[in-house]
Design a protein around this motif. Structure first.
Motif, PDB file in Angstrom:
ATOM      1  N   VAL A  35     -15.395 -11.969 -46.360  1.00 43.53           N
ATOM      2  CA  VAL A  35     -16.012 -12.168 -47.668  1.00 43.53           C
ATOM      3  C   VAL A  35     -16.728 -13.513 -47.737  1.00 43.53           C
ATOM      4  O   VAL A  35     -17.798 -13.638 -48.328  1.00 43.53           O
ATOM      5  N   CYS A  36     -16.172 -14.523 -47.110  1.00 46.15           N
ATOM      6  CA  CYS A  36     -16.665 -15.899 -47.261  1.00 46.15           C
ATOM      7  C   CYS A  36     -17.705 -16.243 -46.199  1.00 46.15           C
ATOM      8  O   CYS A  36     -17.525 -15.949 -45.013  1.00 46.15           O
ATOM      9  N   GLY A  37     -18.781 -16.907 -46.627  1.00 47.00           N
ATOM     10  CA  GLY A  37     -19.806 -17.343 -45.689  1.00 47.00           C
ATOM     11  C   GLY A  37     -19.307 -18.371 -44.699  1.00 47.00           C
ATOM     12  O   GLY A  37     -19.848 -18.493 -43.593  1.00 47.00           O
ATOM     13  N   GLY A  38     -18.273 -19.126 -45.071  1.00 53.15           N
ATOM     14  CA  GLY A  38     -17.693 -20.079 -44.122  1.00 53.15           C
ATOM     15  C   GLY A  38     -17.093 -19.380 -42.920  1.00 53.15           C
ATOM     16  O   GLY A  38     -17.134 -19.901 -41.789  1.00 53.15           O
ATOM     17  N   HIS A  39     -16.540 -18.193 -43.123  1.00 53.03           N
ATOM     18  CA  HIS A  39     -16.020 -17.412 -42.002  1.00 53.03           C
ATOM     19  C   HIS A  39     -17.159 -16.935 -41.102  1.00 53.03           C
ATOM     20  O   HIS A  39     -17.045 -16.957 -39.873  1.00 53.03           O
ATOM     21  N   THR A  40     -18.256 -16.489 -41.717  1.00 52.47           N
ATOM     22  CA  THR A  40     -19.417 -16.056 -40.939  1.00 52.47           C
ATOM     23  C   THR A  40     -19.903 -17.183 -40.036  1.00 52.47           C
ATOM     24  O   THR A  40     -20.222 -16.971 -38.857  1.00 52.47           O
ATOM     25  N   HIS A  41     -19.953 -18.379 -40.586  1.00 46.24           N
ATOM     26  CA  HIS A  41     -20.386 -19.554 -39.824  1.00 46.24           C
ATOM     27  C   HIS A  41     -19.483 -19.765 -38.608  1.00 46.24           C
ATOM     28  O   HIS A  41     -19.964 -19.964 -37.487  1.00 46.24           O
ATOM     29  N   THR A  42     -18.166 -19.705 -38.814  1.00 44.35           N
ATOM     30  CA  THR A  42     -17.224 -19.903 -37.709  1.00 44.35           C
ATOM     31  C   THR A  42     -17.368 -18.802 -36.662  1.00 44.35           C
ATOM     32  O   THR A  42     -17.337 -19.067 -35.454  1.00 44.35           O
ATOM     33  N   ILE A  43     -17.524 -17.569 -37.095  1.00 44.50           N
ATOM     34  CA  ILE A  43     -17.611 -16.433 -36.174  1.00 44.50           C
ATOM     35  C   ILE A  43     -18.757 -16.614 -35.191  1.00 44.50           C
ATOM     36  O   ILE A  43     -18.605 -16.389 -33.983  1.00 44.50           O
ATOM     37  N   TYR A  44     -19.914 -17.055 -35.686  1.00 42.77           N
ATOM     38  CA  TYR A  44     -21.074 -17.154 -34.797  1.00 42.77           C
ATOM     39  C   TYR A  44     -21.196 -18.514 -34.132  1.00 42.77           C
ATOM     40  O   TYR A  44     -21.770 -18.616 -33.050  1.00 42.77           O
ATOM     41  N   LYS A  45     -20.633 -19.530 -34.730  1.00 36.03           N
ATOM     42  CA  LYS A  45     -20.616 -20.828 -34.049  1.00 36.03           C
ATOM     43  C   LYS A  45     -19.749 -20.770 -32.802  1.00 36.03           C
ATOM     44  O   LYS A  45     -20.084 -21.342 -31.754  1.00 36.03           O
ATOM     45  N   HIS A  46     -18.625 -20.073 -32.882  1.00 34.39           N
ATOM     46  CA  HIS A  46     -17.664 -20.041 -31.787  1.00 34.39           C
ATOM     47  C   HIS A  46     -17.684 -18.724 -30.999  1.00 34.39           C
ATOM     48  O   HIS A  46     -16.830 -18.519 -30.137  1.00 34.39           O
ATOM     49  N   GLY A  47     -18.630 -17.856 -31.273  1.00 39.53           N
ATOM     50  CA  GLY A  47     -18.759 -16.628 -30.505  1.00 39.53           C
ATOM     51  C   GLY A  47     -17.561 -15.706 -30.585  1.00 39.53           C
ATOM     52  O   GLY A  47     -17.173 -15.085 -29.591  1.00 39.53           O
ATOM     53  N   LEU A  48     -16.975 -15.580 -31.767  1.00 42.93           N
ATOM     54  CA  LEU A  48     -15.738 -14.807 -31.883  1.00 42.93           C
ATOM     55  C   LEU A  48     -15.923 -13.322 -31.606  1.00 42.93           C
ATOM     56  O   LEU A  48     -14.982 -12.645 -31.203  1.00 42.93           O
ATOM     57  N   GLU A  49     -17.120 -12.795 -31.828  1.00 42.18           N
ATOM     58  CA  GLU A  49     -17.330 -11.380 -31.542  1.00 42.18           C
ATOM     59  C   GLU A  49     -17.052 -11.051 -30.075  1.00 42.18           C
ATOM     60  O   GLU A  49     -16.675  -9.934 -29.747  1.00 42.18           O
ATOM     61  N   ASP A  50     -17.261 -12.021 -29.200  1.00 41.69           N
ATOM     62  CA  ASP A  50     -17.027 -11.774 -27.773  1.00 41.69           C
ATOM     63  C   ASP A  50     -15.542 -11.681 -27.443  1.00 41.69           C
ATOM     64  O   ASP A  50     -15.190 -11.274 -26.334  1.00 41.69           O
ATOM     65  N   TYR A  51     -14.700 -12.061 -28.365  1.00 36.90           N
ATOM     66  CA  TYR A  51     -13.263 -11.911 -28.176  1.00 36.90           C
ATOM     67  C   TYR A  51     -12.751 -10.580 -28.718  1.00 36.90           C
ATOM     68  O   TYR A  51     -11.562 -10.276 -28.577  1.00 36.90           O
ATOM     69  N   LEU A  52     -13.626  -9.816 -29.350  1.00 40.82           N
ATOM     70  CA  LEU A  52     -13.207  -8.576 -29.998  1.00 40.82           C
ATOM     71  C   LEU A  52     -13.703  -7.368 -29.219  1.00 40.82           C
ATOM     72  O   LEU A  52     -14.789  -7.401 -28.632  1.00 40.82           O
ATOM     73  N   PRO A  53     -12.947  -6.281 -29.243  1.00 46.11           N
ATOM     74  CA  PRO A  53     -13.422  -5.045 -28.629  1.00 46.11           C
ATOM     75  C   PRO A  53     -14.688  -4.546 -29.328  1.00 46.11           C
ATOM     76  O   PRO A  53     -14.938  -4.850 -30.498  1.00 46.11           O
ATOM     77  N   GLU A  54     -15.495  -3.768 -28.603  1.00 43.30           N
ATOM     78  CA  GLU A  54     -16.722  -3.226 -29.174  1.00 43.30           C
ATOM     79  C   GLU A  54     -16.438  -2.323 -30.367  1.00 43.30           C
ATOM     80  O   GLU A  54     -17.317  -2.104 -31.211  1.00 43.30           O
ATOM     81  N   SER A  55     -15.230  -1.821 -30.463  1.00 47.27           N
ATOM     82  CA  SER A  55     -14.896  -0.906 -31.556  1.00 47.27           C
ATOM     83  C   SER A  55     -14.670  -1.625 -32.883  1.00 47.27           C
ATOM     84  O   SER A  55     -14.532  -0.978 -33.920  1.00 47.27           O
ATOM     85  N   ILE A  56     -14.633  -2.962 -32.869  1.00 47.26           N
ATOM     86  CA  ILE A  56     -14.438  -3.736 -34.098  1.00 47.26           C
ATOM     87  C   ILE A  56     -15.754  -4.385 -34.492  1.00 47.26           C
ATOM     88  O   ILE A  56     -16.353  -5.122 -33.709  1.00 47.26           O
ATOM     89  N   THR A  57     -16.197  -4.095 -35.700  1.00 46.09           N
ATOM     90  CA  THR A  57     -17.421  -4.671 -36.235  1.00 46.09           C
ATOM     91  C   THR A  57     -17.079  -5.532 -37.444  1.00 46.09           C
ATOM     92  O   THR A  57     -16.289  -5.126 -38.300  1.00 46.09           O
TER      93      THR A  57
END
Length: 378
Positions: A35-57
């Motif tokens: 919900v929070c834009g601060g989380h969005t910032h952290t997710i892409y600053k630290h590349g968190l999507e690369d720690y998640l399976p492709e099945s999680i969006t």
């Protein structure tokens, strides 16, 4: 944990990643909204999507306070700033937000007296130092920043400082989340709850999401391990067929919120019958206005505010991004006509805006970032 680097430990991140992957059901897709834009910032600053399976969006919600301000309210603020003997004051992230006639920066360059402040108390100081002028503070933000505005109004009242007023644009998070849940455009499996807002309102207000909609909520902190742990907690709930509100950010967020902050908000402000949100339209009881007993500090009563609705530029798809329907790179003008230097929509302006986060950290298409940036490990 005591130090920030402990919340950015790559080994712990990989361990959480493995636990999350182990909970994924074969063939199932998961979609969580931060919900929070601060989380969005952290997710892409630290590349968190690369720690998640492709099945999680992960999709982005309406938790950026600058992003949800409609263009008409910016035009109203510009109208106030253009009045004789008015000094308009604003937080820095509002200065570049576009209205139909430009931004605060544009108006300032043309000679309008608009000043950037770091706190509403700075506006109060400007009012003291300029007794012959009327100082208006452009108040924005969710319940996170509302207490500071409320305390400033109370301070102005105590000092009898009648040349200070507030153009109140504070919004509340719960009605916006409900509007998302009631939207037919989006299917969600759970929510990463906003940490900043929750320091004020606590966790209890989110219980309706689990009770009435069957969606789990985990209130999360803002470091990489906070978010990964929150996703793990959501996955555990789903694997156990539970829908509850949990507090990952318990080191900061009290379950029942901050009673002092809530009290000062309640004393100085009241819910509006309705308020327009960018991308979400009019939502009832979703914003705050100054209470009648503090009317002498309410800019909407002291000035003639046009209150005209202004449609967003046709090319801008901020509304769809705020609802989580589109990813920023799916917008036709993202990264081309619309950049942080020349924003068309608000999502590209604020550091918490999803478009700004994607642009600044190189997420320009649907491909996940190749390099993971938590700690020192790839």
């Amino acid at each position: 944990m005591r130090f920030v680097d402990e919340f950015r430990d790559a080994d712990k991140a990989h361990a959480l990643s493995a636990k999350i992957a182990a909970l994924c059901e074969p063939g199932r897709q998961y979609k969580f909204m931060e919900v929070c834009g601060g989380h969005t910032h952290t997710i892409y600053k630290h590349g968190l999507e690369d720690y998640l399976p492709e099945s999680i969006t992960l999709v982005h919600g309406p938790g950026c306070p600058v992003c949800v301000i409609p263009m008409g309210r910016v035009d109203d603020a510009m109208h106030l700033a253009a009045q004789d003997d008015v000094i308009m004051t604003s937080f820095g992230d509002m200065m570049r937000v576009p209205g139909s006639q430009g931004s605060f920066f544009d108006a300032k360059a043309a000679g309008t007296d608009i000043r950037m402040v770091y706190s509403p108390l700075d506006s109060l100081k400007i009012a003291r130092n300029n007794p012959d002028q009327r100082v208006v503070f452009m108040a924005i933000g969710f319940e996170t920043t509302a207490p500071s505005t409320a305390m400033t109004i109370m301070r102005a009242a105590a000092e009898g400082l009648e040349n200070f007023s507030v153009f109140c644009n504070h919004v509340t998070i719960i009605p916006a989340i409900k509007a998302i849940l009631d939207s037919p455009d989006l299917r969600l499996d759970g929510f990463i709850g906003p940490g900043h807002v929750s320091t004020v309102i606590g966790c209890r207000p989110y219980e309706f999401i689990a009770r009435d909609y069957g969606k789990p909520v985990v209130v999360a902190g803002f470091e990489p391990l906070d978010i990964l742990q929150s996703i793990y907690m959501l996955m555990v709930q789903l694997s156990e067929h539970r829908s509850e509100v949990e507090n990952q950010y318990s080191r900061v967020v009290p379950w029942d919120g901050n009673p002092v902050a809530l009290k000062v908000i309640g004393e100085t402000m009241q819910l509006r019958p309705y308020f327009e949100w960018r991308g979400l339209g009019f939502i009832s009881h979703s914003a705050l206005s100054v209470r009648e007993q503090y009317a002498k500090f309410d800019a909407e009563l002291l000035f003639d505010v046009p209150g005209v609705r202004v449609a967003d530029p046709k090319a801008c798809q901020c509304g769809e991004v705020l609802k989580g329907v589109l990813k920023p790179w799916e917008c036709k003008v993202f990264g081309t006509a619309c950049t942080p230097e020349t924003p068309i929509g608000t999502c590209m302006v604020s550091p918490e805006g999803a478009c700004a986060a994607y642009y600044n950290f190189g997420r320009m298409n649907r491909n996940r970032v190749a390099e993971v940036t938590i700690g020192s490990r790839p």
